[in-house]
Design a protein around this motif. Structure first.
Motif, PDB file in Angstrom:
ATOM      1  N   THR A  35     -13.496  29.304   4.929  1.00  0.00           N
ATOM      2  CA  THR A  35     -12.939  30.055   3.806  1.00  0.00           C
ATOM      3  C   THR A  35     -12.029  29.110   3.039  1.00  0.00           C
ATOM      4  O   THR A  35     -11.140  28.474   3.631  1.00  0.00           O
ATOM      5  N   VAL A  36     -12.258  28.994   1.733  1.00  0.00           N
ATOM      6  CA  VAL A  36     -11.532  28.013   0.940  1.00  0.00           C
ATOM      7  C   VAL A  36     -11.069  28.660  -0.361  1.00  0.00           C
ATOM      8  O   VAL A  36     -11.577  29.706  -0.774  1.00  0.00           O
ATOM      9  N   THR A  37     -10.112  28.019  -0.989  1.00  0.00           N
ATOM     10  CA  THR A  37      -9.801  28.340  -2.376  1.00  0.00           C
ATOM     11  C   THR A  37     -10.281  27.159  -3.218  1.00  0.00           C
ATOM     12  O   THR A  37     -10.130  25.992  -2.829  1.00  0.00           O
ATOM     13  N   ALA A  38     -10.860  27.493  -4.373  1.00  0.00           N
ATOM     14  CA  ALA A  38     -11.452  26.458  -5.207  1.00  0.00           C
ATOM     15  C   ALA A  38     -11.391  26.885  -6.664  1.00  0.00           C
ATOM     16  O   ALA A  38     -11.341  28.072  -6.988  1.00  0.00           O
ATOM     17  N   ALA A  39     -11.385  25.894  -7.547  1.00  0.00           N
ATOM     18  CA  ALA A  39     -11.423  26.145  -8.988  1.00  0.00           C
ATOM     19  C   ALA A  39     -12.867  26.014  -9.451  1.00  0.00           C
ATOM     20  O   ALA A  39     -13.454  24.928  -9.387  1.00  0.00           O
ATOM     21  N   ILE A  40     -13.449  27.117  -9.897  1.00  0.00           N
ATOM     22  CA  ILE A  40     -14.869  27.155 -10.231  1.00  0.00           C
ATOM     23  C   ILE A  40     -15.092  26.763 -11.687  1.00  0.00           C
ATOM     24  O   ILE A  40     -14.396  27.231 -12.586  1.00  0.00           O
ATOM     25  N   ASN A  41     -16.089  25.890 -11.902  1.00  0.00           N
ATOM     26  CA  ASN A  41     -16.545  25.540 -13.238  1.00  0.00           C
ATOM     27  C   ASN A  41     -18.065  25.658 -13.237  1.00  0.00           C
ATOM     28  O   ASN A  41     -18.766  24.781 -12.738  1.00  0.00           O
ATOM     29  N   LYS A  42     -18.564  26.785 -13.745  1.00  0.00           N
ATOM     30  CA  LYS A  42     -19.995  27.102 -13.715  1.00  0.00           C
ATOM     31  C   LYS A  42     -20.475  27.179 -12.271  1.00  0.00           C
ATOM     32  O   LYS A  42     -20.001  28.005 -11.512  1.00  0.00           O
ATOM     33  N   ASP A  43     -21.424  26.288 -11.859  1.00  0.00           N
ATOM     34  CA  ASP A  43     -21.958  26.388 -10.501  1.00  0.00           C
ATOM     35  C   ASP A  43     -21.316  25.391  -9.548  1.00  0.00           C
ATOM     36  O   ASP A  43     -21.783  25.202  -8.424  1.00  0.00           O
ATOM     37  N   ARG A  44     -20.238  24.738  -9.976  1.00  0.00           N
ATOM     38  CA  ARG A  44     -19.528  23.801  -9.101  1.00  0.00           C
ATOM     39  C   ARG A  44     -18.062  24.188  -9.029  1.00  0.00           C
ATOM     40  O   ARG A  44     -17.542  24.892  -9.902  1.00  0.00           O
ATOM     41  N   ALA A  45     -17.405  23.691  -7.977  1.00  0.00           N
ATOM     42  CA  ALA A  45     -15.993  24.032  -7.804  1.00  0.00           C
ATOM     43  C   ALA A  45     -15.250  22.855  -7.200  1.00  0.00           C
ATOM     44  O   ALA A  45     -15.812  22.089  -6.412  1.00  0.00           O
ATOM     45  N   ASP A  46     -13.999  22.711  -7.579  1.00  0.00           N
ATOM     46  CA  ASP A  46     -13.110  21.716  -6.980  1.00  0.00           C
ATOM     47  C   ASP A  46     -12.344  22.380  -5.843  1.00  0.00           C
ATOM     48  O   ASP A  46     -11.688  23.417  -6.034  1.00  0.00           O
ATOM     49  N   LEU A  47     -12.440  21.786  -4.655  1.00  0.00           N
ATOM     50  CA  LEU A  47     -11.752  22.328  -3.486  1.00  0.00           C
ATOM     51  C   LEU A  47     -10.242  22.190  -3.661  1.00  0.00           C
ATOM     52  O   LEU A  47      -9.734  21.104  -3.952  1.00  0.00           O
ATOM     53  N   ILE A  48      -9.540  23.290  -3.495  1.00  0.00           N
ATOM     54  CA  ILE A  48      -8.074  23.269  -3.576  1.00  0.00           C
ATOM     55  C   ILE A  48      -7.457  23.272  -2.179  1.00  0.00           C
ATOM     56  O   ILE A  48      -6.595  22.449  -1.867  1.00  0.00           O
ATOM     57  N   ALA A  49      -7.906  24.195  -1.321  1.00  0.00           N
ATOM     58  CA  ALA A  49      -7.341  24.284   0.028  1.00  0.00           C
ATOM     59  C   ALA A  49      -8.362  24.920   0.964  1.00  0.00           C
ATOM     60  O   ALA A  49      -9.175  25.748   0.553  1.00  0.00           O
ATOM     61  N   VAL A  50      -8.309  24.511   2.225  1.00  0.00           N
ATOM     62  CA  VAL A  50      -9.120  25.126   3.273  1.00  0.00           C
ATOM     63  C   VAL A  50      -8.242  26.152   3.984  1.00  0.00           C
ATOM     64  O   VAL A  50      -7.241  25.792   4.617  1.00  0.00           O
ATOM     65  N   ILE A  51      -8.600  27.425   3.879  1.00  0.00           N
ATOM     66  CA  ILE A  51      -7.805  28.494   4.498  1.00  0.00           C
ATOM     67  C   ILE A  51      -8.189  28.659   5.966  1.00  0.00           C
ATOM     68  O   ILE A  51      -7.331  28.722   6.847  1.00  0.00           O
ATOM     69  N   GLU A  52      -9.486  28.724   6.223  1.00  0.00           N
ATOM     70  CA  GLU A  52      -9.992  28.805   7.595  1.00  0.00           C
ATOM     71  C   GLU A  52     -10.991  27.671   7.777  1.00  0.00           C
ATOM     72  O   GLU A  52     -12.046  27.650   7.151  1.00  0.00           O
TER      73      GLU A  52
END
Length: 413
Positions: A35-52
């Motif tokens: 489970t992660v938080t990420a900044a989504i741009n269309k079909d790709r995302a930049d990983l911000i943090a790993v929650i689990e």
């Protein structure tokens, strides 16, 4: 704005994939089950943090991992990493309905890459040197490179200084570094026009730093020692910027599979032969006809053959096999064949091989998709696919090499 995502699987490029109502989202450096938080741009995302975190997540080896685009999978536990690479080959074969047991991955260790290409760029802060970020023109200025052999990793500052000497452009340019028995061989491309003064300064630098050779756009600037490698104990002089299998242990693994399969063949064709990675080894037991499009590579192979002892005959032919493949009639003069094409594969050549009577064939590829396509052509032509072995030559990336061995039954007379 960040979004919470659950990663379901790894994609073919090594990215984590999260299924969302809008479709799959690719999250670099994320693993299945996380489970992660990420900044989504269309079909790709930049990983911000790993929650689990996944239990398969491990501490990356390199301080640059996560920003540098050179590696995608340093954070994946070794067993899962090997499975991923093997499954890449399995999936490509399955998509072509090829039924064969794929062997386990032959691994390569860290600090084993003897050939790397770094990108350099002059900035206001100084000369940057390293790999580009994934899907970006931005260069990550490296301080370490744990995939490279110590002779290369230990030369990062030297190469950065050399980049400053040869740079005559505001654009990024490339330096290909090969570790040879004679020292480092550095080939520069895209650095701008080499003036007489810059050439003299680069020459003095290369001599002072004891480089084996410095070349610029394929032209030798200075060569205090001919860059030399050994192929089966045979000395081969590398041409400037010439292709060299990236990892020596991977090359040995490929060569062992190929030579064992073709040992019974008396006459072997080596297509896309390069500097003789297979031809020189095969010539211990068979006569070999080596076909290659690059004149400098063929010249290096021919020179090595002429100075070696105990080999059977090696003949050579310069030919662009993508444009003019050997015909099935030409191939019928051989009973063994190996081909190792570029990433695009050898579709037209495979069609000619499929029509031939050659008994033993070894196919080597760095692209499972085009390998599977070419193998399907051979199987349709009557060849039996005996084995496929994945080999890791590009550590911590999604790329994987493979060697496929095939045999065609003898025709009844």
């Amino acid at each position: 704005m960040s979004t919470r995502l659950t990663v379901q699987r790894l994609g073919a490029q090594g990215d984590g994939i999260a299924d969302t109502p809008r479709g799959p989202v690719f999250v670099p450096f994320a693993l299945p089950g996380e489970t992660v938080t990420a900044a989504i741009n269309k079909d790709r995302a930049d990983l911000i943090a790993v929650i689990e975190a996944s239990p398969q997540r491990v501490e990356p080896t390199c301080r640059h991992f996560g920003t540098c685009g050179g590696c995608e999978l340093q954070h994946l536990e070794e067993g899962a990493y090997r499975t991923f690479k093997r499954e890449t080959v399995v999936t490509a074969l399955r998509q072509r309905s090829l039924d064969v047991d794929v062997e386990g991955l032959i691994a390569c260790p860290p600090a084993s890459r003897r050939r790397v290409t770094w990108t350099a760029l002059r900035t206001e802060a100084g000369m940057q040197l390293g790999y580009r970020k994934a899907l970006s023109h931005e260069i990550v200025d490296i301080e370490e490179d744990p995939i490279a052999v110590p002779a290369i990793e230990g030369a990062i500052d030297l190469v950065r200084e050399l980049a400053g000497v040869v740079c005559a452009t505001h654009d990024a340019f490339r330096l290909a570094i090969s570790a040879t028995a004679s020292g480092l061989d550095i080939a520069v491309s895209g650095a701008g026009e080499m003036s007489a003064a810059r050439r003299q300064k680069a020459t003095q630098f290369a001599i002072a730093k004891r480089l084996a050779r410095l070349s610029f756009e394929g032209e030798i600037v200075v060569e205090p020692q001919k860059p030399q490698i050994l192929i089966d104990d045979i000395a081969v002089n590398l041409p400037p910027g010439g292709f060299l299998q990236a990892v020596e242990v991977a090359e040995l693994a490929m060569a062992d599979l190929v030579t064992a399969h073709l040992r019974k063949a008396k006459k072997v064709a080596d297509l896309f032969a390069g500097i003789g990675t297979f031809a020189l080894r095969l010539a211990r037991h068979s006569s070999v006809h080596a076909v290659e499009g690059e004149a400098a590579a063929l010249a290096a192979l021919d020179r090595a053959f002429r100075h070696a002892a105990g080999l059977k005959t090696i003949t050579s032919e310069r030919r662009d096999l993508a444009r003019r493949p050997l015909t099935w009639k030409e191939l019928n003069g051989f009973d063994g064949l190996v081909f190792d094409p570029p990433r695009a594969g050898a579709e037209d050549q495979a069609r000619q091989i499929a029509r031939s009577d050659i008994r033993y064939v070894a196919a080597v590829s760095c692209n499972p998709a085009t390998l599977a396509r070419d193998l399907s052509i051979l199987v349709e032509g009557g060849y039996r696919l005996i084995s496929v072995t994945p080999i890791d030559q590009f550590l911590w990336s999604h790329h994987v090499e493979a060697v496929a061995l095939l045999e065609k039954p003898k025709k009844r007379r």
